[in-house]
Design a protein around this motif. Structure first.
Motif, PDB file in Angstrom:
ATOM      1  N   GLN A 190      45.120  43.794  34.909  1.00 37.23           N
ATOM      2  CA  GLN A 190      46.196  42.817  34.744  1.00 37.23           C
ATOM      3  C   GLN A 190      46.430  42.047  36.041  1.00 37.23           C
ATOM      4  O   GLN A 190      46.587  40.818  36.022  1.00 37.23           O
ATOM      5  CB  GLN A 190      47.487  43.528  34.332  1.00 37.23           C
ATOM      6  N   LYS A 191      46.457  42.751  37.181  1.00 41.40           N
ATOM      7  CA  LYS A 191      46.711  42.088  38.463  1.00 41.40           C
ATOM      8  C   LYS A 191      45.582  41.131  38.828  1.00 41.40           C
ATOM      9  O   LYS A 191      45.828  40.030  39.334  1.00 41.40           O
ATOM     10  CB  LYS A 191      46.883  43.143  39.558  1.00 41.40           C
ATOM     11  N   VAL A 192      44.330  41.555  38.561  1.00 43.64           N
ATOM     12  CA  VAL A 192      43.190  40.695  38.862  1.00 43.64           C
ATOM     13  C   VAL A 192      43.245  39.427  38.015  1.00 43.64           C
ATOM     14  O   VAL A 192      43.018  38.313  38.501  1.00 43.64           O
ATOM     15  CB  VAL A 192      41.864  41.443  38.622  1.00 43.64           C
ATOM     16  N   PHE A 193      43.585  39.598  36.725  1.00 45.82           N
ATOM     17  CA  PHE A 193      43.689  38.444  35.822  1.00 45.82           C
ATOM     18  C   PHE A 193      44.772  37.477  36.299  1.00 45.82           C
ATOM     19  O   PHE A 193      44.551  36.266  36.376  1.00 45.82           O
ATOM     20  CB  PHE A 193      43.998  38.920  34.400  1.00 45.82           C
ATOM     21  N   CYS A 194      45.952  38.016  36.648  1.00 49.95           N
ATOM     22  CA  CYS A 194      47.055  37.164  37.092  1.00 49.95           C
ATOM     23  C   CYS A 194      46.711  36.463  38.398  1.00 49.95           C
ATOM     24  O   CYS A 194      47.044  35.280  38.591  1.00 49.95           O
ATOM     25  CB  CYS A 194      48.327  38.001  37.253  1.00 49.95           C
ATOM     26  N   LEU A 195      46.026  37.194  39.296  1.00 50.11           N
ATOM     27  CA  LEU A 195      45.643  36.593  40.571  1.00 50.11           C
ATOM     28  C   LEU A 195      44.671  35.434  40.364  1.00 50.11           C
ATOM     29  O   LEU A 195      44.810  34.373  40.983  1.00 50.11           O
ATOM     30  CB  LEU A 195      45.009  37.651  41.474  1.00 50.11           C
ATOM     31  N   ILE A 196      43.704  35.632  39.463  1.00 51.09           N
ATOM     32  CA  ILE A 196      42.733  34.567  39.180  1.00 51.09           C
ATOM     33  C   ILE A 196      43.426  33.355  38.581  1.00 51.09           C
ATOM     34  O   ILE A 196      43.153  32.204  38.953  1.00 51.09           O
ATOM     35  CB  ILE A 196      41.626  35.081  38.230  1.00 51.09           C
ATOM     36  N   MET A 197      44.361  33.582  37.645  1.00 50.78           N
ATOM     37  CA  MET A 197      45.089  32.470  37.038  1.00 50.78           C
ATOM     38  C   MET A 197      45.928  31.715  38.062  1.00 50.78           C
ATOM     39  O   MET A 197      46.013  30.483  38.038  1.00 50.78           O
ATOM     40  CB  MET A 197      46.000  33.000  35.908  1.00 50.78           C
ATOM     41  N   VAL A 198      46.553  32.470  38.986  1.00 46.59           N
ATOM     42  CA  VAL A 198      47.356  31.833  40.025  1.00 46.59           C
ATOM     43  C   VAL A 198      46.474  30.993  40.940  1.00 46.59           C
ATOM     44  O   VAL A 198      46.821  29.856  41.300  1.00 46.59           O
ATOM     45  CB  VAL A 198      48.124  32.892  40.839  1.00 46.59           C
ATOM     46  N   MET A 199      45.307  31.536  41.306  1.00 48.41           N
ATOM     47  CA  MET A 199      44.391  30.803  42.181  1.00 48.41           C
ATOM     48  C   MET A 199      43.887  29.530  41.511  1.00 48.41           C
ATOM     49  O   MET A 199      43.772  28.483  42.154  1.00 48.41           O
ATOM     50  CB  MET A 199      43.209  31.704  42.559  1.00 48.41           C
TER      51      MET A 199
ATOM     52  N   LYS B 196      52.893  43.239  23.714  1.00 48.83           N
ATOM     53  CA  LYS B 196      53.398  42.724  24.974  1.00 48.83           C
ATOM     54  C   LYS B 196      52.236  42.283  25.856  1.00 48.83           C
ATOM     55  O   LYS B 196      51.096  42.695  25.667  1.00 48.83           O
ATOM     56  CB  LYS B 196      54.222  43.795  25.688  1.00 48.83           C
ATOM     57  N   PHE B 197      52.568  41.469  26.835  1.00 49.99           N
ATOM     58  CA  PHE B 197      51.543  40.923  27.723  1.00 49.99           C
ATOM     59  C   PHE B 197      50.760  42.029  28.421  1.00 49.99           C
ATOM     60  O   PHE B 197      49.538  41.979  28.525  1.00 49.99           O
ATOM     61  CB  PHE B 197      52.206  40.016  28.765  1.00 49.99           C
ATOM     62  N   SER B 198      51.462  43.073  28.878  1.00 44.58           N
ATOM     63  CA  SER B 198      50.808  44.139  29.630  1.00 44.58           C
ATOM     64  C   SER B 198      49.834  44.947  28.776  1.00 44.58           C
ATOM     65  O   SER B 198      48.876  45.517  29.293  1.00 44.58           O
ATOM     66  CB  SER B 198      51.859  45.074  30.233  1.00 44.58           C
ATOM     67  N   SER B 199      50.071  44.976  27.462  1.00 47.60           N
ATOM     68  CA  SER B 199      49.204  45.765  26.585  1.00 47.60           C
ATOM     69  C   SER B 199      47.865  45.089  26.312  1.00 47.60           C
ATOM     70  O   SER B 199      46.981  45.682  25.695  1.00 47.60           O
ATOM     71  CB  SER B 199      49.917  46.029  25.252  1.00 47.60           C
ATOM     72  N   LEU B 200      47.703  43.867  26.761  1.00 46.08           N
ATOM     73  CA  LEU B 200      46.450  43.144  26.538  1.00 46.08           C
ATOM     74  C   LEU B 200      45.382  43.526  27.559  1.00 46.08           C
ATOM     75  O   LEU B 200      44.245  43.079  27.454  1.00 46.08           O
ATOM     76  CB  LEU B 200      46.693  41.632  26.604  1.00 46.08           C
TER      77      LEU B 200
END
Length: 278
Positions: free
Chosen positions: A51-60, A40-44
């Motif tokens: 996970q939150k930092v990665f998602c935030l960077i991708m969103v930015m 699953k995505f969260s297991s990566l």
């Protein structure tokens, strides 16, 4: 969107399948068994923070990329960095609570409609094809009241905003209710699509209705109403703010962010109050 899902599935298979071959990349079918075996995505990620930092960077990165594209190729559309002169006045603070509460209430109504639509749809035991057909007929009849009942909210928002203040408040509320019910009942009866844009469209109608009674800028009233409503529906104030900043004037970004978080806090208080009483 379908292409993104397709590409994502194949990249996951390439990364986690030892027997994967590149000549399989263009296969049109990926079995569910293959996908279920993948992590699953969260297991990566090593932790929730990672996970939150990665998602935030991708969103930015996405926001910056969208800003560059729309700056290089300006056109009127749904997404983009829109600019508008905002007349900031202190007396606005006396009235902002009204669109905030109305937006929050409408968001709760949308979720209530979704819940009960699913409940009643489960009680109907006829064929899914017949369900969808019946609702198609009902949807066609609803267009006799307003064409906005159709599932094209993302394409209708921009022209709708331009003429919303010329529509009577009562009919705007009728449009919002019809759009909400037609969206949720339709999906419960087998129709497919997304609920984000129809909910935004319906929230804009509500915001435009109450804007005709308040002595503040209509665009600010609509921004507060929509931010509060969508924050309740999605349950994610930050995601709501990022989405709406690309739809509304960038000058209203602080208003959008604060309204989304206030609505989320109000939702938490409401749920905790219900649990104590139950």
């Amino acid at each position: 969107m379908a292409w993104l899902y397709w590409l994502g599935d194949r990249l996951r298979l390439i990364a986690y399948s030892s027997d994967w071959k590149w000549n399989h990349f263009w296969d049109t079918i990926v079995s569910k068994k293959q996908l279920k075996k993948l992590p699953k995505f969260s297991s990566l990620f090593k932790s929730k923070l990672h996970q939150k930092v990665f998602c935030l960077i991708m969103v930015m990165i996405g926001v910056v990329g969208a800003a560059i594209v729309f700056k290089l190729f300006p056109e009127e559309g749904l997404f983009g960095i829109h600019h508008r002169h905002i007349l900031w006045q202190w007396h606005y603070s006396m009235y902002v609570i009204i669109p905030l509460i109305v937006g929050w209430s409408f968001g709760m109504f949308f979720l209530w409609s979704e819940k009960w639509s699913d409940y009643f749809a489960e009680k109907i035991t006829i064929s899914p094809i017949i369900k969808a057909t019946i609702w198609g007929i009902v949807l066609a009849l609803l267009t006799l009241i307003t064409s906005y009942a159709l599932y094209s909210g993302e394409f209708q928002i921009v022209p709708f905003v331009h003429q919303a203040l010329q529509i009577s408040p009562l009919f705007l509320l009728v449009i919002a209710v019809i759009k909400t019910l037609s969206t949720n009942i339709g999906f419960s009866l087998g129709w497919r699509g997304g609920k984000i844009f129809p909910s935004i469209f319906a929230s804009v109608a509500v915001g435009a209705a109450i804007a005709q009674f308040l002595p503040i800028m209509p665009v600010m009233c609509v921004a507060i109403t929509v931010s509060a409503s969508i924050a309740v529906i999605l349950g994610k104030p930050l995601l709501t703010a990022i989405l709406l900043i690309l739809l509304l004037p960038i000058e209203l970004a602080p208003v959008i962010l604060v309204s989304a978080y206030l609505a989320a806090c109000l939702t938490k208080v409401s749920y905790s109050f219900r649990q104590k009483n139950n």
